[in-house]
Design a protein around this motif. Structure first.
Motif, PDB file in Angstrom:
ATOM      1  N   GLY A   1      -6.837  -9.655   2.861  1.00  0.00           N
ATOM      2  CA  GLY A   1      -7.346  -8.712   3.107  1.00  0.00           C
ATOM      3  C   GLY A   1      -7.281  -6.961   2.769  1.00  0.00           C
ATOM      4  O   GLY A   1      -6.857  -7.195   1.318  1.00  0.00           O
ATOM      5  N   VAL A   2      -7.483  -6.429   3.715  1.00  0.00           N
ATOM      6  CA  VAL A   2      -8.151  -4.736   3.332  1.00  0.00           C
ATOM      7  C   VAL A   2      -6.311  -3.609   3.534  1.00  0.00           C
ATOM      8  O   VAL A   2      -6.773  -3.522   4.991  1.00  0.00           O
ATOM      9  CB  VAL A   2      -9.807  -4.352   3.466  1.00  0.00           C
ATOM     10  CG1 VAL A   2      -9.319  -2.729   3.011  1.00  0.00           C
ATOM     11  CG2 VAL A   2     -10.814  -4.992   3.478  1.00  0.00           C
ATOM     12  N   PRO A   3      -5.918  -2.958   2.948  1.00  0.00           N
ATOM     13  CA  PRO A   3      -5.132  -2.620   3.143  1.00  0.00           C
ATOM     14  C   PRO A   3      -5.360  -1.370   3.855  1.00  0.00           C
ATOM     15  O   PRO A   3      -5.872  -0.717   3.343  1.00  0.00           O
ATOM     16  CB  PRO A   3      -4.192  -2.305   1.294  1.00  0.00           C
ATOM     17  CG  PRO A   3      -4.745  -2.829   0.477  1.00  0.00           C
ATOM     18  CD  PRO A   3      -6.479  -3.143   0.933  1.00  0.00           C
ATOM     19  N   PRO A   4      -4.605  -1.347   5.008  1.00  0.00           N
ATOM     20  CA  PRO A   4      -4.995   0.205   6.294  1.00  0.00           C
ATOM     21  C   PRO A   4      -4.343   0.793   5.691  1.00  0.00           C
ATOM     22  O   PRO A   4      -3.169   1.346   4.651  1.00  0.00           O
ATOM     23  CB  PRO A   4      -4.634  -0.785   7.302  1.00  0.00           C
ATOM     24  CG  PRO A   4      -3.579  -1.517   6.929  1.00  0.00           C
ATOM     25  CD  PRO A   4      -3.436  -2.182   5.926  1.00  0.00           C
ATOM     26  N   GLU A   5      -4.995   2.172   5.799  1.00  0.00           N
ATOM     27  CA  GLU A   5      -3.338   3.358   5.445  1.00  0.00           C
ATOM     28  C   GLU A   5      -1.972   3.092   6.999  1.00  0.00           C
ATOM     29  O   GLU A   5      -2.639   3.009   7.874  1.00  0.00           O
ATOM     30  CB  GLU A   5      -4.374   4.416   6.288  1.00  0.00           C
ATOM     31  CG  GLU A   5      -3.851   6.078   5.577  1.00  0.00           C
ATOM     32  CD  GLU A   5      -4.252   7.649   6.627  1.00  0.00           C
ATOM     33  OE1 GLU A   5      -3.639   8.225   6.214  1.00  0.00           O
ATOM     34  OE2 GLU A   5      -5.454   7.227   6.359  1.00  0.00           O
ATOM     35  N   LEU A   6      -1.188   3.303   5.449  1.00  0.00           N
ATOM     36  CA  LEU A   6      -0.196   2.665   6.153  1.00  0.00           C
ATOM     37  C   LEU A   6       0.960   4.547   6.009  1.00  0.00           C
ATOM     38  O   LEU A   6       0.500   4.871   4.713  1.00  0.00           O
ATOM     39  CB  LEU A   6       0.826   2.127   4.549  1.00  0.00           C
ATOM     40  CG  LEU A   6      -0.025   0.597   5.553  1.00  0.00           C
ATOM     41  CD1 LEU A   6       0.654  -0.454   4.037  1.00  0.00           C
ATOM     42  CD2 LEU A   6      -0.221   0.259   7.014  1.00  0.00           C
ATOM     43  N   SER A   7       1.889   4.484   7.213  1.00  0.00           N
ATOM     44  CA  SER A   7       3.182   5.628   6.816  1.00  0.00           C
ATOM     45  C   SER A   7       3.221   5.408   5.856  1.00  0.00           C
ATOM     46  O   SER A   7       3.784   4.124   5.353  1.00  0.00           O
ATOM     47  CB  SER A   7       3.844   5.331   7.854  1.00  0.00           C
ATOM     48  OG  SER A   7       4.022   4.596   7.918  1.00  0.00           O
ATOM     49  N   ALA A   8       4.111   6.361   4.829  1.00  0.00           N
ATOM     50  CA  ALA A   8       5.818   6.318   3.869  1.00  0.00           C
ATOM     51  C   ALA A   8       6.662   5.350   4.024  1.00  0.00           C
ATOM     52  O   ALA A   8       6.897   4.531   3.293  1.00  0.00           O
ATOM     53  CB  ALA A   8       5.644   7.779   3.141  1.00  0.00           C
ATOM     54  N   GLY A   9       6.883   5.572   5.011  1.00  0.00           N
ATOM     55  CA  GLY A   9       8.472   4.470   5.687  1.00  0.00           C
ATOM     56  C   GLY A   9       7.350   3.296   6.484  1.00  0.00           C
ATOM     57  O   GLY A   9       8.621   2.564   5.548  1.00  0.00           O
ATOM     58  N   LEU A  10       6.233   3.036   6.597  1.00  0.00           N
ATOM     59  CA  LEU A  10       5.757   1.461   6.571  1.00  0.00           C
ATOM     60  C   LEU A  10       5.916   1.184   4.995  1.00  0.00           C
ATOM     61  O   LEU A  10       6.060  -0.441   4.969  1.00  0.00           O
ATOM     62  CB  LEU A  10       5.330   1.547   7.000  1.00  0.00           C
ATOM     63  CG  LEU A  10       4.752  -0.382   7.467  1.00  0.00           C
ATOM     64  CD1 LEU A  10       5.480  -0.916   8.145  1.00  0.00           C
ATOM     65  CD2 LEU A  10       3.125   0.159   9.381  1.00  0.00           C
ATOM     66  N   GLN A  11       5.344   1.308   4.215  1.00  0.00           N
ATOM     67  CA  GLN A  11       4.854   0.989   2.789  1.00  0.00           C
ATOM     68  C   GLN A  11       6.394   1.064   2.611  1.00  0.00           C
ATOM     69  O   GLN A  11       6.256  -0.183   1.516  1.00  0.00           O
ATOM     70  CB  GLN A  11       4.355   2.607   2.033  1.00  0.00           C
ATOM     71  CG  GLN A  11       2.767   2.483   2.495  1.00  0.00           C
ATOM     72  CD  GLN A  11       2.172   3.205   1.328  1.00  0.00           C
ATOM     73  OE1 GLN A  11       1.962   3.389   0.199  1.00  0.00           O
ATOM     74  NE2 GLN A  11       1.453   4.480   1.854  1.00  0.00           N
ATOM     75  N   LEU A  12       7.344   2.186   2.708  1.00  0.00           N
ATOM     76  CA  LEU A  12       8.656   1.387   2.076  1.00  0.00           C
ATOM     77  C   LEU A  12       9.602   0.203   2.357  1.00  0.00           C
ATOM     78  O   LEU A  12      10.215  -0.283   1.670  1.00  0.00           O
ATOM     79  CB  LEU A  12      10.125   2.451   1.877  1.00  0.00           C
ATOM     80  CG  LEU A  12      11.199   2.590   1.473  1.00  0.00           C
ATOM     81  CD1 LEU A  12      10.747   2.440   0.179  1.00  0.00           C
ATOM     82  CD2 LEU A  12      12.137   3.758   2.196  1.00  0.00           C
ATOM     83  N   THR A  13       9.050   0.371   4.126  1.00  0.00           N
ATOM     84  CA  THR A  13       9.628  -1.811   4.597  1.00  0.00           C
ATOM     85  C   THR A  13       9.318  -2.850   3.824  1.00  0.00           C
ATOM     86  O   THR A  13       9.602  -3.287   3.729  1.00  0.00           O
ATOM     87  CB  THR A  13       9.246  -0.929   5.827  1.00  0.00           C
ATOM     88  OG1 THR A  13      10.190  -0.240   6.542  1.00  0.00           O
ATOM     89  CG2 THR A  13       9.823  -2.793   6.799  1.00  0.00           C
ATOM     90  N   ILE A  14       7.609  -2.299   3.837  1.00  0.00           N
ATOM     91  CA  ILE A  14       7.059  -3.683   3.030  1.00  0.00           C
ATOM     92  C   ILE A  14       7.916  -4.087   1.679  1.00  0.00           C
ATOM     93  O   ILE A  14       7.695  -4.972   0.831  1.00  0.00           O
ATOM     94  CB  ILE A  14       5.719  -3.715   3.319  1.00  0.00           C
ATOM     95  CG1 ILE A  14       5.002  -3.318   4.591  1.00  0.00           C
ATOM     96  CG2 ILE A  14       4.778  -4.269   2.362  1.00  0.00           C
ATOM     97  CD1 ILE A  14       3.814  -2.949   4.609  1.00  0.00           C
ATOM     98  N   TYR A  15       8.041  -2.663   1.050  1.00  0.00           N
ATOM     99  CA  TYR A  15       8.459  -3.258  -0.430  1.00  0.00           C
ATOM    100  C   TYR A  15       9.950  -3.969  -0.580  1.00  0.00           C
ATOM    101  O   TYR A  15      10.305  -4.266  -1.636  1.00  0.00           O
ATOM    102  CB  TYR A  15       8.443  -1.588  -1.559  1.00  0.00           C
ATOM    103  CG  TYR A  15       8.855  -1.810  -2.617  1.00  0.00           C
ATOM    104  CD1 TYR A  15       7.781  -1.588  -3.267  1.00  0.00           C
ATOM    105  CD2 TYR A  15      10.341  -1.569  -3.465  1.00  0.00           C
ATOM    106  CE1 TYR A  15       8.488  -1.549  -5.347  1.00  0.00           C
ATOM    107  CE2 TYR A  15      10.416  -1.392  -4.595  1.00  0.00           C
ATOM    108  CZ  TYR A  15       9.399  -1.185  -5.401  1.00  0.00           C
ATOM    109  OH  TYR A  15       9.916  -0.800  -6.511  1.00  0.00           O
TER     110      TYR A  15
END
Length: 389
Positions: free
Chosen positions: A284-298
């Motif tokens: 899929g195509v990565p959407p625009e994510l907030s910094a907090g959500l990106q940190l959660t995924i990481y």
């Protein structure tokens, strides 16, 4: 200076009341020498003092003072002594009870004053017309004083409520600040757990590999030691950054940015360098994510790989699959290692931390052994306002 003097003056309530009582004495004393009856000046002087002196303690003993003044006034009425300015003490008592005591006492004082108005009109009026005029005038004065005292009482109650509300809001603000600090410390604790657990797991795996290869393959042993060194430096840098958040008044500068989905490739390379075969798939195509959500995924991916390094065993391989869907972001970290047979020391907080992170965004995490062997961590985070395509 004036403010300090005023505060001192307000604390000296008997002195203040004595000052306000003085005009009644000043106005009443001349009548003692101009009395037109046969009793002479001394009774007038004693009557004036008996009515005025108790007012010095009107705020300390309001009901007692009012009772004394009322009884003295009644004795004056019974002795048929003409009213004097000092009889205004009864109005001061009505005001004091209405302004500073429960409502029932203020009403009782006003009724006593009204009774005094009736008695004064009956005693001192010469004709029916004068009786009515005296009664109406005294009634208006008594209830006007009562209304003034009631207004002051209401105003004071309102002021106290505003001050109490301000104090309560200040306490609540302090409590919220403390709660926010506690939440931040809990977040930092989770961050430290993720960082330390992952990097220490990599270091342990590399150290084991180096110990096996040091006698047979010096190049691989050297490579493992270099990985250990780089991983240790990375762990120390992240720990310093996280612990620096706890330093109060530290204006040394901004800290390094939090990792996000852009750093997942570096994380995969780091894990592969530890000797764990790893596949990384993005759908899929990565959407625009907030910094907090990106940190959660990481962190979810990092913790899943940390569990693999710790528990899967030496021959295991892992797969990380990241799916960007229209409704949710799905994360799967699987391995073909020991699975249910892996030992658990019961001291880990990784799964709980992952669930807490996902729950912040309305998601959830499931983890457990796979049916065909190995272990799987699956997370699903709904796409909301935090993720805009």
């Amino acid at each position: 200076m004036l403010g300090t003097l005023w505060e001192w003056w307000r604390r000296k309530t008997p002195l203040v009341d004595a000052v306000f009582m003085a005009p009644l004495i000043v106005l009443s004393v001349p009548m003692a020498w101009n009395a037109y009856d046969d009793i002479g000046p001394p009774p007038y002087l004693l009557l004036t003092l008996a009515l005025c002196l108790p007012l010095v303690f009107r705020r300390s003993y309001p009901r007692t003072v009012f009772a004394i003044v009322a009884l003295v006034s009644f004795a004056q009425w019974g002795a048929a002594i003409e009213p004097i300015p000092a009889n205004g003490a009864i109005l001061v008592g009505v005001y004091t009870l209405a302004a500073g005591q429960p409502r029932v006492w203020g009403i009782a004082a006003a009724l006593v004053g009204e009774l005094g108005a009736v008695m004064a009109a009956l005693r001192y009026a010469v004709n029916p017309g004068e009786l009515k005029a005296i009664f109406v005038m005294l009634t208006i004065v008594v209830w006007s004083v009562w209304i003034l005292g009631t207004y002051i009482s209401t105003r004071r109650a309102y002021t106290r409520s505003v001050e109490e509300r301000a104090a309560r809001l200040e306490r609540e603000r302090d409590t919220e600040v403390q709660m926010a600090m506690a939440a931040e410390r809990a977040r930092i604790a989770r961050e430290l757990h993720d960082v330390v657990a992952h990097n220490v797991s990599v270091i342990v795996v590399q150290a084991d590999g180096a110990s096996y290869a040091i006698e047979t393959d010096t190049a691989k042993a050297k490579e493992a030691l270099e990985t250990i060194s780089a991983t240790g430096r990375h762990a120390l840098a992240e720990m310093r950054r996280l612990l620096g958040v706890l330093r109060e008044g530290d204006d040394a500068g901004s800290y390094a940015p939090q990792p996000g989905v852009g750093e997942l490739a570096d994380l995969m390379d780091q894990v592969r360098s530890s000797g764990l075969p790893l596949e990384f798939e993005v759908v899929g195509v990565p959407p625009e994510l907030s910094a907090g959500l990106q940190l959660t995924i990481y962190r979810i991916v990092q913790e899943g790989l940390t569990n693999t390094l710790k528990h899967a065993g030496p021959e295991a391989a892992a797969t990380v699959r990241l799916h960007y869907g229209d409704q949710a972001i799905e994360i799967d970290v699987t391995d073909d290692g020991r699975g249910a047979a892996a030992a658990d020391d019961g001291r880990g907080h990784g799964l709980a931390g992952m669930r807490e992170r996902a729950a912040v965004y309305g998601g959830g995490v499931e983890a457990g052994p796979r049916a065909g062997g190995g272990f799987q961590v699956s997370a699903r985070i709904p796409v909301r306002e935090e993720a805009r395509t």
